[in-house]
Design a protein around this motif. Structure first.
Motif, PDB file in Angstrom:
ATOM      1  N   ARG A   1     -34.599 -17.253  78.052  1.00 42.38           N
ATOM      2  CA  ARG A   1     -33.714 -17.119  79.226  1.00 42.38           C
ATOM      3  C   ARG A   1     -34.438 -16.433  80.381  1.00 42.38           C
ATOM      4  N   GLY A   2     -35.140 -15.352  80.046  1.00 40.67           N
ATOM      5  CA  GLY A   2     -35.894 -14.629  81.074  1.00 40.67           C
ATOM      6  C   GLY A   2     -36.977 -15.493  81.693  1.00 40.67           C
ATOM      7  N   ALA A   3     -37.680 -16.246  80.847  1.00 42.48           N
ATOM      8  CA  ALA A   3     -38.739 -17.130  81.337  1.00 42.48           C
ATOM      9  C   ALA A   3     -38.160 -18.213  82.243  1.00 42.48           C
ATOM     10  N   PHE A   4     -36.987 -18.735  81.877  1.00 46.76           N
ATOM     11  CA  PHE A   4     -36.355 -19.772  82.696  1.00 46.76           C
ATOM     12  C   PHE A   4     -35.900 -19.180  84.036  1.00 46.76           C
ATOM     13  N   GLU A   5     -35.360 -17.976  84.013  1.00 51.84           N
ATOM     14  CA  GLU A   5     -34.963 -17.320  85.264  1.00 51.84           C
ATOM     15  C   GLU A   5     -36.178 -17.077  86.151  1.00 51.84           C
ATOM     16  N   ASP A   6     -37.280 -16.615  85.553  1.00 52.56           N
ATOM     17  CA  ASP A   6     -38.520 -16.410  86.312  1.00 52.56           C
ATOM     18  C   ASP A   6     -39.033 -17.728  86.874  1.00 52.56           C
ATOM     19  N   TYR A   7     -38.950 -18.785  86.067  1.00 54.54           N
ATOM     20  CA  TYR A   7     -39.404 -20.105  86.490  1.00 54.54           C
ATOM     21  C   TYR A   7     -38.598 -20.583  87.696  1.00 54.54           C
TER      22      TYR A   7
ATOM     23  N   MET B   1     -47.739 -12.767  85.455  1.00 56.68           N
ATOM     24  CA  MET B   1     -47.820 -14.025  86.164  1.00 56.68           C
ATOM     25  C   MET B   1     -47.322 -13.795  87.598  1.00 56.68           C
ATOM     26  N   PRO B   2     -48.103 -14.249  88.610  1.00 55.01           N
ATOM     27  CA  PRO B   2     -47.651 -14.092  89.995  1.00 55.01           C
ATOM     28  C   PRO B   2     -46.296 -14.759  90.212  1.00 55.01           C
ATOM     29  N   GLU B   3     -45.552 -14.237  91.184  1.00 55.86           N
ATOM     30  CA  GLU B   3     -44.186 -14.695  91.419  1.00 55.86           C
ATOM     31  C   GLU B   3     -44.087 -16.202  91.660  1.00 55.86           C
ATOM     32  N   THR B   4     -45.104 -16.788  92.305  1.00 51.54           N
ATOM     33  CA  THR B   4     -45.028 -18.215  92.626  1.00 51.54           C
ATOM     34  C   THR B   4     -45.760 -19.095  91.616  1.00 51.54           C
ATOM     35  N   GLU B   5     -46.234 -18.537  90.514  1.00 51.40           N
ATOM     36  CA  GLU B   5     -46.900 -19.345  89.488  1.00 51.40           C
ATOM     37  C   GLU B   5     -45.860 -19.846  88.498  1.00 51.40           C
ATOM     38  N   LEU B   6     -45.860 -21.145  88.273  1.00 51.47           N
ATOM     39  CA  LEU B   6     -44.873 -21.755  87.376  1.00 51.47           C
ATOM     40  C   LEU B   6     -45.359 -21.693  85.935  1.00 51.47           C
ATOM     41  N   ASP B   7     -44.498 -21.282  85.043  1.00 49.91           N
ATOM     42  CA  ASP B   7     -44.793 -21.179  83.612  1.00 49.91           C
ATOM     43  C   ASP B   7     -45.154 -22.562  83.077  1.00 49.91           C
ATOM     44  N   PRO B   8     -46.400 -22.762  82.613  1.00 51.69           N
ATOM     45  CA  PRO B   8     -46.813 -24.082  82.139  1.00 51.69           C
ATOM     46  C   PRO B   8     -46.057 -24.549  80.890  1.00 51.69           C
ATOM     47  N   VAL B   9     -45.538 -23.609  80.104  1.00 53.47           N
ATOM     48  CA  VAL B   9     -44.773 -24.005  78.909  1.00 53.47           C
ATOM     49  C   VAL B   9     -43.474 -24.686  79.337  1.00 53.47           C
ATOM     50  N   ILE B  10     -42.828 -24.155  80.357  1.00 56.35           N
ATOM     51  CA  ILE B  10     -41.555 -24.719  80.822  1.00 56.35           C
ATOM     52  C   ILE B  10     -41.778 -25.877  81.787  1.00 56.35           C
ATOM     53  N   HIS B  11     -42.884 -25.859  82.526  1.00 51.63           N
ATOM     54  CA  HIS B  11     -43.081 -26.807  83.626  1.00 51.63           C
ATOM     55  C   HIS B  11     -43.175 -28.275  83.194  1.00 51.63           C
ATOM     56  N   ALA B  12     -43.596 -28.550  81.968  1.00 54.33           N
ATOM     57  CA  ALA B  12     -43.635 -29.940  81.501  1.00 54.33           C
ATOM     58  C   ALA B  12     -42.228 -30.511  81.614  1.00 54.33           C
ATOM     59  N   PRO B  13     -42.067 -31.681  82.231  1.00 47.51           N
ATOM     60  CA  PRO B  13     -40.718 -32.208  82.500  1.00 47.51           C
ATOM     61  C   PRO B  13     -39.780 -32.236  81.299  1.00 47.51           C
ATOM     62  N   ALA B  14     -40.255 -32.658  80.145  1.00 44.44           N
ATOM     63  CA  ALA B  14     -39.370 -32.727  78.967  1.00 44.44           C
ATOM     64  C   ALA B  14     -38.943 -31.328  78.533  1.00 44.44           C
ATOM     65  N   ARG B  15     -39.872 -30.374  78.563  1.00 44.95           N
ATOM     66  CA  ARG B  15     -39.520 -29.007  78.152  1.00 44.95           C
ATOM     67  C   ARG B  15     -38.610 -28.341  79.174  1.00 44.95           C
ATOM     68  N   LEU B  16     -38.804 -28.648  80.436  1.00 41.51           N
ATOM     69  CA  LEU B  16     -37.909 -28.129  81.475  1.00 41.51           C
ATOM     70  C   LEU B  16     -36.489 -28.623  81.232  1.00 41.51           C
ATOM     71  N   ARG B  17     -36.336 -29.881  80.872  1.00 48.90           N
ATOM     72  CA  ARG B  17     -35.011 -30.441  80.584  1.00 48.90           C
ATOM     73  C   ARG B  17     -34.385 -29.755  79.371  1.00 48.90           C
ATOM     74  N   VAL B  18     -35.189 -29.492  78.344  1.00 42.89           N
ATOM     75  CA  VAL B  18     -34.679 -28.816  77.138  1.00 42.89           C
ATOM     76  C   VAL B  18     -34.199 -27.415  77.493  1.00 42.89           C
TER      77      VAL B  18
END
Length: 101
Positions: free
Chosen positions: A82-88, A1-18
């Motif tokens: 954790r890694g995905a959140f750090e990348d996000y 995933m390119p550095e500036t592409e946001l992970d769609p799994v995490i990007h949903a507001p409710a999932r980002l909060r979780v």
């Protein structure tokens, strides 16, 4: 995933909060489903739906157990999560710096 592409799994507001909430816990620590539900002010059904997506992505581990005769569910952020959140957060910061510059 390119550095500036946001992970769609995490990007949903409710999932980002979780994920953001679980990321505040030390590695390996768990949070009970009811406590997370209360912290995020979400319905049980809505939280369950988002947790399933995070679990399917390998970002969250859901542990179902019993405390006496009462069912209990505990949640933890996996190393992959954790890694995905750090990348996000890195990608989001990069996007924000680009938008500001």
């Amino acid at each position: 995933m390119p550095e500036t592409e946001l992970d769609p799994v995490i990007h949903a507001p409710a999932r980002l909060r979780v994920v953001a909430t679980l990321a505040t816990l030390p590695t390996g620590d768990e949070l009970s489903f009811p406590k997370l539900q209360k912290l995020l002010d979400m319905t049980a059904g809505n939280l369950s739906t988002h947790l399933r997506k995070l679990e399917d992505a390998g970002y969250v581990t859901v542990t179902k157990t019993h405390e006496g005769r009462t069912p209990a569910t505990y949640l933890t952020l996996t190393a992959r999560g954790r890694g995905a959140f750090e990348d996000y957060t890195t990608a989001l910061n990069s996007l924000l710096k680009g938008a500001a510059g």
